[in-house]
Design a protein around this motif. Structure first.
Motif, PDB file in Angstrom:
ATOM      1  N   VAL A   1     -28.666 -21.880   4.185  1.00 28.85           N
ATOM      2  CA  VAL A   1     -28.169 -22.098   5.548  1.00 28.85           C
ATOM      3  C   VAL A   1     -27.931 -20.770   6.245  1.00 28.85           C
ATOM      4  O   VAL A   1     -27.399 -19.826   5.640  1.00 28.85           O
ATOM      5  CB  VAL A   1     -26.842 -22.912   5.497  1.00 28.85           C
ATOM      6  CG1 VAL A   1     -26.150 -22.954   6.847  1.00 28.85           C
ATOM      7  CG2 VAL A   1     -27.105 -24.319   4.985  1.00 28.85           C
ATOM      8  N   LYS A   2     -28.335 -20.686   7.528  1.00 34.13           N
ATOM      9  CA  LYS A   2     -28.018 -19.507   8.343  1.00 34.13           C
ATOM     10  C   LYS A   2     -26.725 -19.782   9.104  1.00 34.13           C
ATOM     11  O   LYS A   2     -26.601 -20.806   9.793  1.00 34.13           O
ATOM     12  CB  LYS A   2     -29.145 -19.199   9.328  1.00 34.13           C
ATOM     13  CG  LYS A   2     -28.848 -17.946  10.167  1.00 34.13           C
ATOM     14  CD  LYS A   2     -30.083 -17.426  10.884  1.00 34.13           C
ATOM     15  CE  LYS A   2     -30.316 -18.177  12.167  1.00 34.13           C
ATOM     16  NZ  LYS A   2     -31.367 -17.569  12.995  1.00 34.13           N
TER      17      LYS A   2
ATOM     18  N   GLY B   1     -25.464 -15.060  11.455  1.00 33.13           N
ATOM     19  CA  GLY B   1     -26.780 -14.660  10.967  1.00 33.13           C
ATOM     20  C   GLY B   1     -26.863 -14.499   9.463  1.00 33.13           C
ATOM     21  O   GLY B   1     -27.966 -14.404   8.909  1.00 33.13           O
ATOM     22  N   ASP B   2     -25.704 -14.456   8.755  1.00 31.86           N
ATOM     23  CA  ASP B   2     -25.732 -14.389   7.289  1.00 31.86           C
ATOM     24  C   ASP B   2     -26.420 -15.631   6.733  1.00 31.86           C
ATOM     25  O   ASP B   2     -26.313 -16.720   7.302  1.00 31.86           O
ATOM     26  CB  ASP B   2     -24.298 -14.342   6.722  1.00 31.86           C
ATOM     27  CG  ASP B   2     -23.709 -12.941   6.773  1.00 31.86           C
ATOM     28  OD1 ASP B   2     -24.448 -12.008   7.149  1.00 31.86           O
ATOM     29  OD2 ASP B   2     -22.513 -12.774   6.462  1.00 31.86           O
ATOM     30  N   VAL B   3     -27.103 -15.446   5.593  1.00 32.71           N
ATOM     31  CA  VAL B   3     -27.731 -16.597   4.920  1.00 32.71           C
ATOM     32  C   VAL B   3     -26.898 -16.929   3.685  1.00 32.71           C
ATOM     33  O   VAL B   3     -26.573 -16.043   2.888  1.00 32.71           O
ATOM     34  CB  VAL B   3     -29.193 -16.278   4.532  1.00 32.71           C
ATOM     35  CG1 VAL B   3     -29.800 -17.435   3.738  1.00 32.71           C
ATOM     36  CG2 VAL B   3     -30.021 -16.007   5.785  1.00 32.71           C
TER      37      VAL B   3
ATOM     38  N   PRO C   1     -36.853 -20.419  12.218  1.00 31.56           N
ATOM     39  CA  PRO C   1     -35.633 -19.812  11.643  1.00 31.56           C
ATOM     40  C   PRO C   1     -35.055 -18.685  12.492  1.00 31.56           C
ATOM     41  O   PRO C   1     -33.855 -18.413  12.441  1.00 31.56           O
ATOM     42  CB  PRO C   1     -36.089 -19.272  10.286  1.00 31.56           C
ATOM     43  CG  PRO C   1     -37.380 -19.958  10.002  1.00 31.56           C
ATOM     44  CD  PRO C   1     -38.000 -20.266  11.325  1.00 31.56           C
ATOM     45  N   ASP C   2     -35.888 -17.992  13.282  1.00 35.72           N
ATOM     46  CA  ASP C   2     -35.418 -16.822  14.039  1.00 35.72           C
ATOM     47  C   ASP C   2     -34.930 -17.172  15.441  1.00 35.72           C
ATOM     48  O   ASP C   2     -34.477 -16.301  16.180  1.00 35.72           O
ATOM     49  CB  ASP C   2     -36.543 -15.787  14.151  1.00 35.72           C
ATOM     50  CG  ASP C   2     -36.979 -15.305  12.778  1.00 35.72           C
ATOM     51  OD1 ASP C   2     -36.081 -15.091  11.933  1.00 35.72           O
ATOM     52  OD2 ASP C   2     -38.194 -15.180  12.549  1.00 35.72           O
TER      53      ASP C   2
ATOM     54  N   GLY D   1     -23.793 -24.071  10.289  1.00 35.27           N
ATOM     55  CA  GLY D   1     -25.054 -23.349  10.306  1.00 35.27           C
ATOM     56  C   GLY D   1     -26.254 -24.257  10.481  1.00 35.27           C
ATOM     57  O   GLY D   1     -26.127 -25.467  10.658  1.00 35.27           O
ATOM     58  N   VAL D   2     -27.452 -23.613  10.428  1.00 32.26           N
ATOM     59  CA  VAL D   2     -28.708 -24.378  10.467  1.00 32.26           C
ATOM     60  C   VAL D   2     -29.417 -24.182   9.134  1.00 32.26           C
ATOM     61  O   VAL D   2     -29.353 -23.102   8.539  1.00 32.26           O
ATOM     62  CB  VAL D   2     -29.619 -23.958  11.646  1.00 32.26           C
ATOM     63  CG1 VAL D   2     -29.017 -24.369  12.962  1.00 32.26           C
ATOM     64  CG2 VAL D   2     -29.917 -22.472  11.630  1.00 32.26           C
ATOM     65  N   ILE D   3     -30.107 -25.219   8.677  1.00 31.50           N
ATOM     66  CA  ILE D   3     -30.781 -25.162   7.377  1.00 31.50           C
ATOM     67  C   ILE D   3     -32.090 -24.373   7.507  1.00 31.50           C
ATOM     68  O   ILE D   3     -32.896 -24.633   8.391  1.00 31.50           O
ATOM     69  CB  ILE D   3     -31.067 -26.580   6.837  1.00 31.50           C
ATOM     70  CG1 ILE D   3     -29.748 -27.341   6.639  1.00 31.50           C
ATOM     71  CG2 ILE D   3     -31.844 -26.524   5.530  1.00 31.50           C
ATOM     72  CD1 ILE D   3     -29.909 -28.748   6.133  1.00 31.50           C
TER      73      ILE D   3
END
Length: 662
Positions: free
Chosen positions: A228-229, A155-157, A199-200, A170-172
């Protein structure tokens, strides 16, 4: 000795000259051997002076050999280093200092070159570990703070700067970029990536994450910064797991290697008994004990199976390294060997041979509406649905329109479970669905019904469109074959794959239709996962060996029961990485011929190496027993064959597949 752990696979990186100490010691040994030989041949110096350069040559040539021999002896193993040391001491005992020094010089030089060559193969694999970033820029409030990647939590960005290494899977969230995924997937062209829509959203499975939104640790960002998450901690990242699996794969022995180990187990004691017996040759042959002892030392050098022990591991290591560079993870020597022997392959259909999602393949107009008029209303109504077929109609329908000047408003949209959808478009009732949808409202004209059934016979999902009281068009949808499927199967036929079978849960009509389009030998439809397993077992009985190629999720049981399980797109699936023997990291079927061709080349090199190593022993051993070759000749051929098999194995690192240009 059977384990052949005399340093062939463990270079000595410490020493006064750093990594090159072993090679420099070997060269110094040769230099002092030459000085001693010249002094002995052309000088008239006392024997003591001539002995000094030979002793120095013994020191430099025997230093690492002695270290390894002592270590192995304390562990209860008598290996090649020990035998070479005994032979060198024996030569000195017989006052054959030059031959003893030559033995140690060539043995140490051979090993130094061997270590350098094997190091090249290992570095090719270890380059993966260098891809792993050490730090990340984590978002804290409005700032970005440098942290070790081990500190990153789910969950960190994080921020990825332009042209830098991606720090975590991660996902962008923000930014579009082209990312070079070659380090993980082997893809030669950078892949376009964009932010995720929601994003959530929490993803239950890796497979749910669209490839265009996902990034992997160790890949290289393009010219645009992205946010990125984090979806995986560093120890669980695809890169980290890949490194672990490649390292584990090096330890797994192939059938040929296990056979060679078994052979050595019995061969080594036999050699030691032969050497012992040769010491007593003077009792039956007219020679002194010293001559018999010398003969036994020469036979000891000739019979040492150094080349045999390194022939298979060197080829396996080089093969695994070359495969990893091409985007293929091979989990050990066994799958590397087995893959090349296959003549039959079984494929899952959905997502392996096909694109894994429905495509709009047919559009038939029925009542004189123009293409754009028809599609405007269809797309408007289907846009109100979340059904995968509706999404396919919207996506592909827009591509077929000449002009997209906005879509009409839809009212009273209602999904009819298992049948279709209805609603009001521009004040006019519109229905889209299968034949069952219209059974309640007067049915379908015979001519239209015939057209629908003709498309259904081709394995397509058919949707009939009715505007007001007229049938306006027919839509045909299908999970279409990958573009690469047909050419890849043709390449596989060229390289000798005789039987290619498709196993799918889809109905037999769909299976037969896809099979006909791409050139599959046999197609089996309507199979449950356990039925796929039964079919694999049956095929294995018929063909003796079979590979199962799938996406690694629902195909995991079938993969586990095949000779070789091959997973597609393993970079995006934990299950695929774990269940498969061989993983194609990119979601590319066209890598498969390269993997098979590489396996066959590796097998060929293993066979060549075995012939070289056993051939040299078969020639040298009788030659030394009958006194036709001395220790010097035995050493030259013994060490020469060891270096030859390693260099031969290293050819795999430069392997190029003529069919796939990989």
């Amino acid at each position: 000795m059977a384990a052949h752990n005399h340093g062939c696979c463990k270079p000595h990186n410490d020493g006064v000259f750093g990594e090159k100490t072993e090679l420099i010691f070997a060269i110094l040994s040769g230099l002092f051997l030459l000085i001693g030989f010249l002094m002995d041949s052309f000088g008239e110096l006392p024997a003591l002076y001539i002995l000094i350069p030979y002793l120095i040559s013994y020191f430099f040539g025997g230093y690492y050999t002695l270290l390894e021999a002592v270590k192995e002896t304390f562990q209860g193993r008598f290996q090649i280093d020990f035998l070479m040391l005994v032979a060198a001491i024996g030569a000195a005992f017989l006052d054959k200092w030059a031959e003893g020094a030559l033995l140690l010089f060539l043995f140490s030089l051979g090993h130094a070159l061997e270590h350098m060559a094997m190091d090249k193969a290992r570095k090719s694999i270890e380059s993966l570990t260098k891809l792993s970033p050490k730090i990340a820029l984590r978002k804290e409030g409005e700032d970005y703070v440098e942290v070790n990647i081990e500190e990153l939590k789910l969950g960190d960005v994080i921020r990825i700067k332009p042209n830098s290494t991606v720090s975590a899977d991660g996902v962008i969230l923000h930014g579009k970029s082209s990312i070079n995924q070659a380090p993980i997937t082997g893809e030669s062209i950078p892949v376009d990536k964009e932010p995720v829509n929601d994003p959530d959203r929490h993803y239950d499975s890796d497979k749910e994450i669209p490839e265009k939104n996902r990034v992997y640790a160790g890949t290289i960002n393009g010219d645009t910064g992205i946010e990125v998450k984090v979806i995986k901690e560093s120890r669980d990242s695809t890169l980290s797991r890949l490194i672990t699996m490649v390292q584990e794969a090096q330890e797994k022995k192939s059938p040929t290697q296990l056979l060679a180990d078994k052979f050595e187990k019995y061969y080594v004691p036999a050699v030691l008994i032969l050497v012992l017996l040769l010491n007593f040759a003077f009792l039956v042959v007219d020679e002194t004990w010293a001559q018999s002892f010398y003969r036994s030392m020469a036979a000891l050098v000739a019979a040492s199976p150094c080349a045999l022990a390194i022939s298979t591991p060197s080829a396996v290591l080089s093969g695994i390294a070359r495969a990893a560079r091409g985007g293929v993870l091979v989990k050990g020597g066994k799958p590397l060997e087995d893959l090349g022997t296959l003549r039959a392959l079984a494929f899952d259909k959905t997502g392996t041979l096909t694109q894994g999602k429905p495509q709009l393949t047919d559009l038939m107009l029925l009542n004189g509406l123009s293409n754009d008029e028809f599609l405007r209303k269809v797309i408007a109504l289907e846009s109100s649905s979340n059904h995968p077929l509706a999404k396919a109609v919207v996506r592909d329908g827009k591509k077929r329109m000449e002009a997209q000047n906005g879509f009409p408003e839809v009212k009273h949209s209602e999904a009819i479970q298992g049948k279709g959808i209805k609603g009001e478009v521009e004040g006019e009732p519109v229905r889209i669905g299968n034949l069952e949808l219209y059974n309640e409202s007067g049915g379908v004209p015979l001519e239209v019904k015939q057209k629908v059934e003709d498309l259904e016979k081709q394995g397509k999902t058919v949707m009939l469109v009715k505007n007001k009281d007229q049938f306006s068009g027919i839509l045909g949808l299908m999970d279409t074959p990958r573009k690469a499927a047909k050419p890849t199967l043709e390449k596989l036929k060229k390289i000798g794959i005789k039987k290619m079978i498709m196993l799918t849960g889809d109905n037999q009509k769909v299976a037969d239709s896809v099979a006909a389009q791409i050139g599959i030998t046999q197609a089996y439809g309507s199979l449950l996962p356990e039925e796929k397993v039964e079919r694999i077992k049956q095929l294995e009985k018929e063909e003796s060996k079979i590979a199962m190629i799938g996406d690694g999720v629902n195909d995991a049981p079938a993969m586990a029961n095949s000779t070789v399980g091959i997973a597609m797109g393993a970079a995006g699936s934990d299950v695929a990485l774990e269940t498969a023997d061989i993983a194609l990291m990119a979601d590319k079927l066209e890598i498969l011929p390269f993997a098979i061709a590489l396996s066959r080349k590796a097998q060929q090199i293993v066979r060549q190496n075995l012939w070289i190593s056993l051939g040299v022993v078969a020639l040298l051993l009788p030659a030394t027993i009958f006194g036709w070759a001395n220790i010097g000749i035995a050493v030259v051929f013994h060490e020469g064959s060891t270096v030859v098999v390693v260099l031969n194995a290293l050819r795999l690192l430069a392997f190029k597949d003529r069919y796939s240009n990989t």
